[in-house]
Scaffold this motif. Structure first.
Motif, PDB file in Angstrom:
ATOM      1  N   MET A  11       0.830  -1.205   0.000  1.00  0.00           N
ATOM      2  CA  MET A  11       0.000   0.000   0.000  1.00  0.00           C
ATOM      3  C   MET A  11       0.866   1.257   0.000  1.00  0.00           C
ATOM      4  N   ASP A  12       1.892   1.269  -0.848  1.00  0.00           N
ATOM      5  CA  ASP A  12       2.750   2.447  -0.887  1.00  0.00           C
ATOM      6  C   ASP A  12       2.085   3.556  -1.698  1.00  0.00           C
ATOM      7  N   ALA A  13       2.700   4.741  -1.668  1.00  0.00           N
ATOM      8  CA  ALA A  13       2.116   5.910  -2.334  1.00  0.00           C
ATOM      9  C   ALA A  13       2.057   5.741  -3.849  1.00  0.00           C
ATOM     10  N   VAL A  14       2.989   4.963  -4.403  1.00  0.00           N
ATOM     11  CA  VAL A  14       3.014   4.777  -5.852  1.00  0.00           C
ATOM     12  C   VAL A  14       1.777   4.022  -6.325  1.00  0.00           C
ATOM     13  N   SER A  15       1.317   3.060  -5.526  1.00  0.00           N
ATOM     14  CA  SER A  15       0.162   2.259  -5.919  1.00  0.00           C
ATOM     15  C   SER A  15      -1.168   2.877  -5.505  1.00  0.00           C
ATOM     16  N   ASN A  16      -1.139   4.081  -4.926  1.00  0.00           N
ATOM     17  CA  ASN A  16      -2.354   4.756  -4.484  1.00  0.00           C
ATOM     18  C   ASN A  16      -3.288   4.975  -5.675  1.00  0.00           C
ATOM     19  N   PRO A  17      -4.526   4.462  -5.624  1.00  0.00           N
ATOM     20  CA  PRO A  17      -5.410   4.536  -6.797  1.00  0.00           C
ATOM     21  C   PRO A  17      -6.197   5.836  -6.910  1.00  0.00           C
ATOM     22  N   TYR A  18      -6.192   6.672  -5.882  1.00  0.00           N
ATOM     23  CA  TYR A  18      -7.055   7.851  -5.879  1.00  0.00           C
ATOM     24  C   TYR A  18      -6.363   9.025  -6.564  1.00  0.00           C
ATOM     25  N   SER A  19      -7.172   9.952  -7.090  1.00  0.00           N
ATOM     26  CA  SER A  19      -6.615  11.020  -7.927  1.00  0.00           C
ATOM     27  C   SER A  19      -7.276  12.359  -7.651  1.00  0.00           C
ATOM     28  N   PRO A  20      -7.011  12.975  -6.495  1.00  0.00           N
ATOM     29  CA  PRO A  20      -7.557  14.312  -6.259  1.00  0.00           C
ATOM     30  C   PRO A  20      -6.895  15.339  -7.168  1.00  0.00           C
ATOM     31  N   GLY A  21      -7.674  16.144  -7.826  1.00  0.00           N
ATOM     32  CA  GLY A  21      -7.136  17.152  -8.728  1.00  0.00           C
ATOM     33  C   GLY A  21      -8.258  17.790  -9.520  1.00  0.00           C
ATOM     34  N   GLY A  23     -10.446  18.431 -12.280  1.00  0.00           N
ATOM     35  CA  GLY A  23     -10.806  17.779 -13.527  1.00  0.00           C
ATOM     36  C   GLY A  23     -10.154  16.437 -13.755  1.00  0.00           C
ATOM     37  N   THR A  24      -9.380  15.957 -12.764  1.00  0.00           N
ATOM     38  CA  THR A  24      -8.706  14.667 -12.907  1.00  0.00           C
ATOM     39  C   THR A  24      -9.732  13.546 -12.848  1.00  0.00           C
ATOM     40  N   PRO A  25      -9.740  12.643 -13.820  1.00  0.00           N
ATOM     41  CA  PRO A  25     -10.744  11.574 -13.789  1.00  0.00           C
ATOM     42  C   PRO A  25     -10.520  10.642 -12.611  1.00  0.00           C
ATOM     43  N   PRO A  26     -11.574  10.372 -11.846  1.00  0.00           N
ATOM     44  CA  PRO A  26     -11.429   9.436 -10.729  1.00  0.00           C
ATOM     45  C   PRO A  26     -11.314   8.014 -11.251  1.00  0.00           C
ATOM     46  N   PRO A  27     -10.739   7.114 -10.467  1.00  0.00           N
ATOM     47  CA  PRO A  27     -10.643   5.731 -10.930  1.00  0.00           C
ATOM     48  C   PRO A  27     -11.998   5.065 -11.091  1.00  0.00           C
ATOM     49  N   GLU A  28     -13.008   5.559 -10.368  1.00  0.00           N
ATOM     50  CA  GLU A  28     -14.363   5.023 -10.460  1.00  0.00           C
ATOM     51  C   GLU A  28     -15.337   6.188 -10.570  1.00  0.00           C
ATOM     52  N   LEU A  29     -15.892   6.403 -11.756  1.00  0.00           N
ATOM     53  CA  LEU A  29     -16.845   7.498 -11.954  1.00  0.00           C
ATOM     54  C   LEU A  29     -18.223   6.994 -11.540  1.00  0.00           C
ATOM     55  N   ALA A  30     -18.481   7.047 -10.249  1.00  0.00           N
ATOM     56  CA  ALA A  30     -19.706   6.464  -9.690  1.00  0.00           C
ATOM     57  C   ALA A  30     -20.818   7.507  -9.624  1.00  0.00           C
ATOM     58  N   GLY A  31     -22.050   7.041  -9.756  1.00  0.00           N
ATOM     59  CA  GLY A  31     -23.210   7.880  -9.512  1.00  0.00           C
ATOM     60  C   GLY A  31     -23.629   8.776 -10.657  1.00  0.00           C
ATOM     61  N   ARG A  32     -22.964   8.679 -11.804  1.00  0.00           N
ATOM     62  CA  ARG A  32     -23.302   9.552 -12.940  1.00  0.00           C
ATOM     63  C   ARG A  32     -23.837   8.754 -14.127  1.00  0.00           C
ATOM     64  N   GLU A  33     -24.290   7.541 -13.859  1.00  0.00           N
ATOM     65  CA  GLU A  33     -24.713   6.659 -14.935  1.00  0.00           C
ATOM     66  C   GLU A  33     -25.903   7.219 -15.719  1.00  0.00           C
ATOM     67  N   ARG A 259     -14.212   0.499  -4.767  1.00  0.00           N
ATOM     68  CA  ARG A 259     -13.818  -0.248  -5.964  1.00  0.00           C
ATOM     69  C   ARG A 259     -12.362  -0.025  -6.370  1.00  0.00           C
ATOM     70  N   PRO A 260     -11.835   1.219  -6.329  1.00  0.00           N
ATOM     71  CA  PRO A 260     -10.411   1.374  -6.660  1.00  0.00           C
ATOM     72  C   PRO A 260      -9.506   0.610  -5.697  1.00  0.00           C
ATOM     73  N   ALA A 261      -9.881   0.579  -4.416  1.00  0.00           N
ATOM     74  CA  ALA A 261      -9.069  -0.158  -3.441  1.00  0.00           C
ATOM     75  C   ALA A 261      -9.183  -1.655  -3.659  1.00  0.00           C
ATOM     76  N   GLU A 262     -10.405  -2.125  -3.914  1.00  0.00           N
ATOM     77  CA  GLU A 262     -10.612  -3.563  -4.121  1.00  0.00           C
ATOM     78  C   GLU A 262      -9.825  -4.073  -5.318  1.00  0.00           C
ATOM     79  N   ALA A 263      -9.671  -3.216  -6.343  1.00  0.00           N
ATOM     80  CA  ALA A 263      -8.906  -3.618  -7.520  1.00  0.00           C
ATOM     81  C   ALA A 263      -7.446  -3.893  -7.173  1.00  0.00           C
ATOM     82  N   ARG A 264      -6.998  -3.385  -6.039  1.00  0.00           N
ATOM     83  CA  ARG A 264      -5.626  -3.618  -5.571  1.00  0.00           C
ATOM     84  C   ARG A 264      -5.588  -4.531  -4.345  1.00  0.00           C
TER      85      ARG A 264
END
Length: 405
Positions: A11-21, A23-33, A259-264
C-alpha cells in the motif's frame, strides 16, 4: 475469541489509486450513470441527424462537472465527432476563446478533396467575424493565400455579437453537415460569459436547432448560470437540459472509495467508510482527497477508522492550501470580510440583510460587493436576497482562517 484477517498488501504511495485534482478523472466514476446515458442518446441522435437538446451541467465546485465534460468529449470522439473544448474566463471574451478553435475545425473540414466550397465559405465568414470584433486569431497568411480566403462581406460582420455569432456558427454547422462530421462544443466555467455573450450563444444554438445541423453544446457552470441563461433568453429551457450535478448518494460514494481499493486487493471497514462519507459530505473531489490520504496513512488492509482519523488532518491541510486557498487569495479584504460575515450569520443560506447587519452597514451598500463575489464565482443567489457559497465546506475553511486572526 474472534480474529480479524489482516491482508498484508503493498500500500505504498506509488500504488495509491485515488486522484484528487481539478478535472482529474477518478478511478471510479460512480453515480453519474443516468447523466451519461442521456449523453449517449443525445450524441447518437445528433450523429444520425435528429434534434436533441444541448446540456449544461450545473453544480457547485468539486462535484465533478469538468470530469463529466471530459467523459463527454471521449464519448463524442468515439462516435466520430469533432470536439472543441474551451474553458471560459472572466478576463477573456467569447470570440477570443472560440475563434481559434472554430478556425481549426474549418481548416480540417476544408482539408478533404471534395465538397470544400461550404467549408471554405465558413473560413470566409470566420474571417469577417474576426475583423468585426478585432479578435487576435493570428491567422497564418500563407494558409489564407493558399486557400484563397477573403472575408465574406456582409455576413457576420455587422458588429452585433448576437447576430454575427449566429451566422458564424451556422456556417460551421453547414460545413459539418456537408462533410457528415458532427461537432461537439464543450465549454467549462460557462458562468464567466456575460449576458450578451450568453444571449449570442443561445441564439446561435437556436438557429442550429432550427436547421437540424449536426452541432451540439455540452457546458458546465455554477448554479448562477441558471439565472444568466434565463435572463439572456426566455426560451433557453427549450434548447437546453440542465442536469444538476450534486453530492453522490451513499451507495455511489461507497463505490467511489471501495472499488479502486478492491482492484488492488484492499478493503475498508464499514466504520472507515462511514467516517469518510461524514467528513467529505459525499462530494466527489473530497472523496478522492480523503481516499488518497487514507491510503497513504494505512499500513494494511482493511483500512480502519483510525487510518481515516490519522489522514484527516493531512487531507484538510491539502485542501486548505490548494482547493480553498487558491480561491480565497483572489479576494480583496472587503470581499473576505463579506464571506466572514456569511459564516458568522450561519446556516446554508444567508440573507443579505443579515450579512449587512454583521458588517455594520446598510444593506444597499453591499450590493456591488456581492455582485463582485458572484462574478468571481464565490457565491450565488439560490433565491432573491439569499446568498450561498459555491465551494462546498468553504465555511469550515473560513472558520479556520478566522481562528488564525
Amino acid at each position: 475469541m474472534m480474529y480479524r484477517w489482516i491482508n498484508f498488501v503493498d500500500m505504498d504511495a506509488v500504488s495509491n489509486p485515488y486522484s484528487p485534482g481539478a478535472g482529474t478523472p477518478p478511478p471510479e466514476l460512480a453515480g453519474r450513470e443516468e447523466v451519461l446515458a442521456d449523453v449517449e442518446t443525445t450524441l447518437e441522435r445528433i450523429r444520425q441527424g435528429a434534434f436533441s437538446r444541448s446540456s449544461i451541467f450545473v453544480g457547485l465546485r468539486g462535484v465533478g462537472k469538468t470530469v463529466l465534460l471530459n467523459r463527454v468529449r471521449e464519448m463524442a470522439e468515439g462516435k466520430g465527432f469533432i470536439t472543441l473544448s474551451v474553458e471560459a474566463h472572466e478576463d477573456k471574451s467569447m470570440p477570443v476563446l472560440l475563434l481559434p478553435h472554430l478556425r481549426k475545425v474549418l481548416i480540417r473540414l476544408n482539408s478533404f478533396e471534395q465538397i470544400n466550397d461550404i467549408a471554405r465559405r465558413g473560413l470566409r465568414v470566420l474571417k469577417s467575424f474576426a475583423r468585426a470584433f478585432h479578435a487576435k486569431l493570428r491567422l497564418n497568411d500563407a494558409i489564407d493565400v493558399e486557400l484563397g480566403i477573403a472575408p465574406e462581406v456582409g455576413t457576420a460582420d455587422s458588429g452585433d455579437l448576437e447576430h454575427d455569432f449566429g451566422e458564424l456558427l451556422l456556417a460551421v454547422g453547414e460545413a459539418a453537415k456537408a462533410r457528415n462530421l458532427p461537432i461537439c462544443l464543450l465549454i467549462d466555467e460557462l458562468q464567466y460569459l456575460n449576458e450578451p455573450e450568453m444571449s449570442a450563444l443561445i441564439m446561435a444554438l437556436h438557429q442550429i436547432a432550427q436547421k437540424s445541423l449536426p452541432l451540439v453544446l455540452y457546458a458546465a457552470g455554477l448554479p448562477l448560470i441558471l439565472g444568466l441563461a434565463g435572463r439572456s433568453k426566455s426560451y433557453s429551457e427549450r434548447l437546453f437540459t440542465f442536469p444538476r450535478i450534486g453530492v453522490l448518494d451513499g451507495s455511489a460514494a461507497r463505490r467511489a472509495l471501495e472499488r479502486p481499493a478492491e482492484a488492488r486487493g484492499v478493503l475498508y471497514t464499514s466504520e472507515a467508510i462511514a467516517g469518510i462519507l461524514k467528513k467529505t459530505g459525499r462530494y466527489p473531489y473530497f472523496l478522492q482527497q480523503w481516499g488518497y490520504e487514507t491510503w497513504n496513512a494505512a499500513k494494511n488492509s482493511p483500512i480502519t477508522a483510525l487510518d481515516v482519523q490519522l489522514a484527516t488532518k493531512k487531507a484538510i491541510g491539502q485542501l486548505d492550501e490548494s482547493f480553498f486557498r487558491v480561491r480565497f487569495d483572489r479576494l480583496t479584504k472587503r470581499e473576505k470580510d463579506f464571506l466572514f460575515a456569511m459564516v458568522s450569520v450561519g446556516g446554508e443560506q444567508q440573507r443579505s440583510g443579515d450579512i449587512a447587519e454583521k458588517l455594520g452597514v446598510k444593506v444597499t451598500s453591499i450590493g456591488p460587493l456581492r455582485s463582485s463575489l458572484i462574478r468571481k464565482g464565490m457565491v450565488y443567489s439560490p433565491a432573491h436576497g439569499d446568498n450561498a457559497f459555491t465551494v462546498p465546506l468553504f465555511d469550515d475553511f473560513l472558520r479556520r482562517q478566522m481562528g488564525k486572526t
